[in-house]
Write a protein that holds these residues in place. Sequence first.
Motif, PDB file in Angstrom:
ATOM      1  N   ALA A  34      16.128   6.564  -3.136  1.00 57.56           N
ATOM      2  CA  ALA A  34      16.859   6.960  -1.892  1.00 57.56           C
ATOM      3  C   ALA A  34      15.980   6.371  -0.691  1.00 57.56           C
ATOM      4  N   GLY A  35      16.201   5.070  -0.608  1.00 56.13           N
ATOM      5  CA  GLY A  35      15.358   4.527   0.575  1.00 56.13           C
ATOM      6  C   GLY A  35      16.340   3.993   1.647  1.00 56.13           C
ATOM      7  N   ILE A  44       9.772   7.056   1.169  1.00 57.68           N
ATOM      8  CA  ILE A  44       8.856   6.514   0.247  1.00 57.68           C
ATOM      9  C   ILE A  44       7.702   6.365   0.724  1.00 57.68           C
ATOM     10  N   LYS A  45       6.586   7.034   0.434  1.00 56.40           N
ATOM     11  CA  LYS A  45       5.455   6.857   0.847  1.00 56.40           C
ATOM     12  C   LYS A  45       4.440   6.193  -0.390  1.00 56.40           C
ATOM     13  N   THR A  46       3.450   5.343   0.254  1.00 59.54           N
ATOM     14  CA  THR A  46       2.525   4.729  -0.640  1.00 59.54           C
ATOM     15  C   THR A  46       1.286   4.833  -0.274  1.00 59.54           C
ATOM     16  N   HIS A  47       0.507   4.896  -1.289  1.00 59.28           N
ATOM     17  CA  HIS A  47      -0.990   5.118  -1.479  1.00 59.28           C
ATOM     18  C   HIS A  47      -1.614   3.821  -2.253  1.00 59.28           C
ATOM     19  N   VAL A  48      -2.211   2.980  -1.554  1.00 62.40           N
ATOM     20  CA  VAL A  48      -2.963   1.715  -2.405  1.00 62.40           C
ATOM     21  C   VAL A  48      -4.358   1.729  -2.383  1.00 62.40           C
ATOM     22  N   GLU A  60       5.212   7.824  -3.610  1.00 61.88           N
ATOM     23  CA  GLU A  60       6.120   8.957  -3.516  1.00 61.88           C
ATOM     24  C   GLU A  60       7.442   8.628  -3.218  1.00 61.88           C
ATOM     25  N   ALA A  61       8.435   9.036  -3.903  1.00 58.64           N
ATOM     26  CA  ALA A  61       9.733   8.540  -3.695  1.00 58.64           C
ATOM     27  C   ALA A  61      10.947   9.668  -3.988  1.00 58.64           C
ATOM     28  N   ILE A 100       9.462  13.115  -5.724  1.00 54.63           N
ATOM     29  CA  ILE A 100       9.320  14.055  -4.948  1.00 54.63           C
ATOM     30  C   ILE A 100      10.446  15.113  -4.629  1.00 54.63           C
ATOM     31  N   ASP A 101      11.619  14.405  -5.013  1.00 56.96           N
ATOM     32  CA  ASP A 101      13.007  14.952  -4.536  1.00 56.96           C
ATOM     33  C   ASP A 101      13.973  14.067  -5.283  1.00 56.96           C
TER      34      ASP A 101
END
Length: 104
Positions: A34-35, A44-48, A60-61, A100-101
Amino acid sequence: MEVSTHKTRCCLYVSDSAVKKIILKAASSVDGVAGDTKSPSSRIKTHVLLDGDVLSITLEACLLQGFGVIEVCEVVQSRVKSAVQNLLGLTVARVNVKVIDILR
């Protein structure tokens, strides 16, 4: 983010936001994610994490109802890893996907 190579005496500087855009574009291109195409970062959240020249990525999507969660996540992992490695030449150790959902 900084990667330097001593063999050729050059440095490649890629901003964190540029890396995140590559990741977001790859992840949001997968059916079932779902973008929002205009603003994929809204869902969409990103952690690198960069360790030397190796990346670990966590996403996190939100996914769409009616798609297989495992299948969608596997495609996201594959596309994100390929995009980052092909565009930046960095090794990706892992791509973790946290759902996340589930949206209608």
